[in-house]
Structures are given as structure tokens and as C-alpha cells.
Design a protein around this motif. Structure first.
Motif, PDB file in Angstrom:
ATOM      1  N   GLU A   8      88.239 -97.768 -64.905  1.00 27.33           N
ATOM      2  CA  GLU A   8      89.342 -97.561 -64.483  1.00 27.33           C
ATOM      3  C   GLU A   8      90.805 -98.260 -64.651  1.00 27.33           C
ATOM      4  O   GLU A   8      91.633 -98.070 -65.071  1.00 27.33           O
ATOM      5  CB  GLU A   8      89.293 -97.270 -62.854  1.00 27.33           C
ATOM      6  CG  GLU A   8      90.689 -96.487 -62.416  1.00 27.33           C
ATOM      7  CD  GLU A   8      90.345 -96.526 -60.811  1.00 27.33           C
ATOM      8  OE1 GLU A   8      91.137 -96.793 -60.140  1.00 27.33           O
ATOM      9  OE2 GLU A   8      89.330 -95.803 -60.568  1.00 27.33           O
ATOM     10  N   LEU A   9      90.642 -99.740 -64.694  1.00 29.87           N
ATOM     11  CA  LEU A   9      91.758-100.795 -64.681  1.00 29.87           C
ATOM     12  C   LEU A   9      91.938-100.762 -66.401  1.00 29.87           C
ATOM     13  O   LEU A   9      93.052-100.865 -66.364  1.00 29.87           O
ATOM     14  CB  LEU A   9      91.072-102.052 -64.079  1.00 29.87           C
ATOM     15  CG  LEU A   9      92.060-103.082 -64.398  1.00 29.87           C
ATOM     16  CD1 LEU A   9      93.490-102.726 -63.704  1.00 29.87           C
ATOM     17  CD2 LEU A   9      91.505-104.476 -63.762  1.00 29.87           C
ATOM     18  N   LYS A  10      90.981-100.602 -67.131  1.00 30.40           N
ATOM     19  CA  LYS A  10      91.242-100.807 -68.506  1.00 30.40           C
ATOM     20  C   LYS A  10      91.957 -99.722 -68.901  1.00 30.40           C
ATOM     21  O   LYS A  10      92.922 -99.723 -69.771  1.00 30.40           O
ATOM     22  CB  LYS A  10      90.048-100.715 -69.367  1.00 30.40           C
ATOM     23  CG  LYS A  10      89.233-102.023 -69.308  1.00 30.40           C
ATOM     24  CD  LYS A  10      87.966-101.850 -70.109  1.00 30.40           C
ATOM     25  CE  LYS A  10      87.029-103.051 -70.001  1.00 30.40           C
ATOM     26  NZ  LYS A  10      85.588-102.855 -70.646  1.00 30.40           N
ATOM     27  N   GLU A  11      91.800 -98.440 -68.206  1.00 34.64           N
ATOM     28  CA  GLU A  11      92.514 -97.174 -68.437  1.00 34.64           C
ATOM     29  C   GLU A  11      94.054 -97.149 -68.363  1.00 34.64           C
ATOM     30  O   GLU A  11      94.945 -96.915 -68.825  1.00 34.64           O
ATOM     31  CB  GLU A  11      92.033 -95.825 -67.911  1.00 34.64           C
ATOM     32  CG  GLU A  11      90.488 -95.520 -68.624  1.00 34.64           C
ATOM     33  CD  GLU A  11      90.045 -94.472 -67.703  1.00 34.64           C
ATOM     34  OE1 GLU A  11      90.245 -93.937 -66.704  1.00 34.64           O
ATOM     35  OE2 GLU A  11      88.967 -93.736 -68.381  1.00 34.64           O
ATOM     36  N   ARG A  12      94.176 -97.925 -66.918  1.00 34.97           N
ATOM     37  CA  ARG A  12      95.555 -98.238 -66.562  1.00 34.97           C
ATOM     38  C   ARG A  12      96.335 -99.175 -67.244  1.00 34.97           C
ATOM     39  O   ARG A  12      97.460 -98.989 -67.633  1.00 34.97           O
ATOM     40  CB  ARG A  12      95.478 -98.774 -64.918  1.00 34.97           C
ATOM     41  CG  ARG A  12      94.929 -97.459 -63.962  1.00 34.97           C
ATOM     42  CD  ARG A  12      94.701 -97.893 -62.837  1.00 34.97           C
ATOM     43  NE  ARG A  12      95.775 -98.624 -62.030  1.00 34.97           N
ATOM     44  CZ  ARG A  12      95.307 -99.651 -60.901  1.00 34.97           C
ATOM     45  NH1 ARG A  12      94.253 -99.412 -60.583  1.00 34.97           N
ATOM     46  NH2 ARG A  12      96.298-100.402 -60.469  1.00 34.97           N
ATOM     47  N   VAL A  13      95.613-100.069 -67.929  1.00 36.83           N
ATOM     48  CA  VAL A  13      96.163-101.280 -68.938  1.00 36.83           C
ATOM     49  C   VAL A  13      96.550-100.372 -70.135  1.00 36.83           C
ATOM     50  O   VAL A  13      97.770-100.504 -70.685  1.00 36.83           O
ATOM     51  CB  VAL A  13      95.276-102.247 -69.097  1.00 36.83           C
ATOM     52  CG1 VAL A  13      95.595-102.953 -70.286  1.00 36.83           C
ATOM     53  CG2 VAL A  13      94.984-103.204 -67.913  1.00 36.83           C
ATOM     54  N   ILE A  14      95.846 -99.393 -70.661  1.00 35.94           N
ATOM     55  CA  ILE A  14      95.963 -98.640 -71.955  1.00 35.94           C
ATOM     56  C   ILE A  14      97.166 -97.771 -71.627  1.00 35.94           C
ATOM     57  O   ILE A  14      98.159 -97.637 -72.461  1.00 35.94           O
ATOM     58  CB  ILE A  14      94.904 -98.049 -72.523  1.00 35.94           C
ATOM     59  CG1 ILE A  14      93.834 -99.153 -72.995  1.00 35.94           C
ATOM     60  CG2 ILE A  14      95.279 -97.264 -73.444  1.00 35.94           C
ATOM     61  CD1 ILE A  14      94.243-100.130 -74.019  1.00 35.94           C
ATOM     62  N   ASP A  15      97.251 -96.996 -70.703  1.00 32.06           N
ATOM     63  CA  ASP A  15      98.571 -96.229 -70.224  1.00 32.06           C
ATOM     64  C   ASP A  15      99.524 -97.082 -70.259  1.00 32.06           C
ATOM     65  O   ASP A  15     100.607 -96.465 -70.749  1.00 32.06           O
ATOM     66  CB  ASP A  15      98.075 -95.514 -68.986  1.00 32.06           C
ATOM     67  CG  ASP A  15      96.960 -94.430 -68.840  1.00 32.06           C
ATOM     68  OD1 ASP A  15      97.016 -93.994 -70.000  1.00 32.06           O
ATOM     69  OD2 ASP A  15      96.563 -94.115 -67.829  1.00 32.06           O
ATOM     70  N   ALA A  16      99.617 -97.968 -69.585  1.00 27.93           N
ATOM     71  CA  ALA A  16     100.939 -98.983 -69.416  1.00 27.93           C
ATOM     72  C   ALA A  16     101.226 -99.481 -70.967  1.00 27.93           C
ATOM     73  O   ALA A  16     102.485 -99.479 -71.231  1.00 27.93           O
ATOM     74  CB  ALA A  16     100.612-100.336 -68.579  1.00 27.93           C
ATOM     75  N   PHE A  17     100.350 -99.747 -71.824  1.00 27.07           N
ATOM     76  CA  PHE A  17     100.521-100.219 -73.059  1.00 27.07           C
ATOM     77  C   PHE A  17     101.160 -98.910 -73.748  1.00 27.07           C
ATOM     78  O   PHE A  17     102.115 -99.329 -74.579  1.00 27.07           O
ATOM     79  CB  PHE A  17      99.258-100.677 -73.773  1.00 27.07           C
ATOM     80  CG  PHE A  17      99.639-101.051 -75.102  1.00 27.07           C
ATOM     81  CD1 PHE A  17     100.163-102.305 -75.422  1.00 27.07           C
ATOM     82  CD2 PHE A  17      99.300-100.328 -76.207  1.00 27.07           C
ATOM     83  CE1 PHE A  17     100.355-102.484 -76.733  1.00 27.07           C
ATOM     84  CE2 PHE A  17      99.245-100.649 -77.593  1.00 27.07           C
ATOM     85  CZ  PHE A  17      99.660-101.660 -77.964  1.00 27.07           C
ATOM     86  N   LEU A  18     100.561 -97.665 -73.786  1.00 29.03           N
ATOM     87  CA  LEU A  18     101.059 -96.821 -74.455  1.00 29.03           C
ATOM     88  C   LEU A  18     102.568 -96.177 -74.061  1.00 29.03           C
ATOM     89  O   LEU A  18     103.294 -95.637 -74.883  1.00 29.03           O
ATOM     90  CB  LEU A  18     100.223 -95.660 -74.334  1.00 29.03           C
ATOM     91  CG  LEU A  18      98.736 -95.696 -75.063  1.00 29.03           C
ATOM     92  CD1 LEU A  18      97.761 -94.410 -74.721  1.00 29.03           C
ATOM     93  CD2 LEU A  18      99.014 -95.906 -76.419  1.00 29.03           C
ATOM     94  N   ASN A  19     102.728 -96.453 -72.766  1.00 29.13           N
ATOM     95  CA  ASN A  19     104.181 -96.650 -72.431  1.00 29.13           C
ATOM     96  C   ASN A  19     105.118 -97.471 -72.674  1.00 29.13           C
ATOM     97  O   ASN A  19     106.255 -97.677 -72.160  1.00 29.13           O
ATOM     98  CB  ASN A  19     104.032 -96.154 -70.864  1.00 29.13           C
ATOM     99  CG  ASN A  19     103.673 -94.876 -70.438  1.00 29.13           C
ATOM    100  OD1 ASN A  19     103.667 -93.927 -70.998  1.00 29.13           O
ATOM    101  ND2 ASN A  19     102.895 -95.035 -69.268  1.00 29.13           N
ATOM    102  N   ASN A  20     104.555 -98.418 -73.588  1.00 30.95           N
ATOM    103  CA  ASN A  20     105.609 -99.362 -74.090  1.00 30.95           C
ATOM    104  C   ASN A  20     105.854-100.636 -73.317  1.00 30.95           C
ATOM    105  O   ASN A  20     107.024-101.237 -73.434  1.00 30.95           O
ATOM    106  CB  ASN A  20     106.927 -98.833 -74.942  1.00 30.95           C
ATOM    107  CG  ASN A  20     106.703 -97.758 -75.965  1.00 30.95           C
ATOM    108  OD1 ASN A  20     105.736 -98.224 -76.809  1.00 30.95           O
ATOM    109  ND2 ASN A  20     107.492 -96.946 -75.946  1.00 30.95           N
ATOM    110  N   GLU A  21     104.990-100.859 -72.356  1.00 29.14           N
ATOM    111  CA  GLU A  21     105.081-102.082 -71.722  1.00 29.14           C
ATOM    112  C   GLU A  21     104.693-103.087 -72.283  1.00 29.14           C
ATOM    113  O   GLU A  21     103.719-103.362 -73.311  1.00 29.14           O
ATOM    114  CB  GLU A  21     104.535-101.954 -70.121  1.00 29.14           C
ATOM    115  CG  GLU A  21     105.084-100.917 -69.146  1.00 29.14           C
ATOM    116  CD  GLU A  21     104.353-101.092 -67.659  1.00 29.14           C
ATOM    117  OE1 GLU A  21     104.062-102.422 -67.528  1.00 29.14           O
ATOM    118  OE2 GLU A  21     104.050-100.136 -67.297  1.00 29.14           O
TER     119      GLU A  21
END
Length: 136
Positions: A8-21
């Protein structure tokens, strides 16, 4: 080695990365080392998913329930050998070495009774008589 990072945490990290953070911002927000964030992103880009790769080697033939049963049999009779445990659970179809490994994993090790001379019937009666005479 630190604690594993949940999916779940990995998915949140990827979501943030895909949102250009930026990776440093992601690391700060989720309180993760920058290296961990970087590795999560690299693996996601390589594989296209967050699942772990299959492990190498042959999978165990026994299930967790079988392992518990093997342990229970050994705990009920600690003197029982691996081959006798196999005889009790024929549906498993494993070698004696496998049983031995499961017992070692359960921290149950082989035992051998102490060798001692047998007490003859005559000696047994004499000891009992002596004990009764010296009771008090």
C-alpha cells in the motif's frame, strides 16, 4: 536490513511519483529513506508492477498445517523418529529428511533415551523392602 515496505505504501509512493513529485519530497512525506523511494520507482519502471518477483528454488512440499501436525506428533511423543512420524501421516509423501528439517525449524531436536541397566525382579523387591524399612 530495515523493515519491509508494504504494498500500500509503495502504491502511494508511485502515485506521488506519477503526479510529478520529486523523490526527496516523497521521501520526506512518507518518512522513507531517499534510497528506498528511488528503488521503488526504479523497480516499478523496470517491471511495470509492484509485486515481488517469484522466489528461486523448489517450493516446500509440506504446507503450514502439515508442519504443525508434524510438530504436534513430535511434541506428544518426543522419542518418535522421523520415519515413524511419516508412518502416521502417509498422505504427505515426504522423505525422513524433510520431516527432520521441519522438526529442526520448530526447534525440536532428536532425542535418545539414556542407556541404563534393567532392574531385575529380585532386585526390585529388595529395593522396595529397603525403602519400606527406612521409610521413617
Amino acid at each position: 536490513m530495515g523493515t519491509p515496505i508494504g504494498k500500500e505504501l509503495k502504491e502511494r509512493v508511485i502515485d506521488a511519483f506519477l503526479n510529478n513529485e520529486k523523490q526527496a519530497d516523497i521521501a520526506r512525506r512518507f518518512q522513507l529513506p531517499k534510497y528506498s523511494v528511488s528503488k521503488i520507482i526504479i523497480r516499478y519502471n523496470e517491471r511495470g508492477h509492484l509485486n515481488n518477483n517469484p522466489k528461486s528454488g523448489r517450493p516446500q512440499k509440506t504446507t503450514i498445517n502439515m508442519d504443525r501436525r508434524i510438530k504436534r506428533i513430535s511434541e506428544n511423543d518426543p522419542w518418535k523418529s522421523a520415519s515413524k512420524i511419516i508412518a502416521e501421516i502417509p498422505e504427505v509423501g515426504v522423505s525422513t529428511r524433510t520431516i527432520q528439517r521441519r522438526l529442526v525449524a520448530a526447534k525440536l531436536f532428536s532425542r535418545r533415551p539414556a542407556k541404563k541397566p534393567l532392574i531385575s525382579e529380585r532386585n526390585r523387591r529388595a529395593r522396595l523392602q529397603f525403602a519400606r524399612e527406612h521409610l521413617n
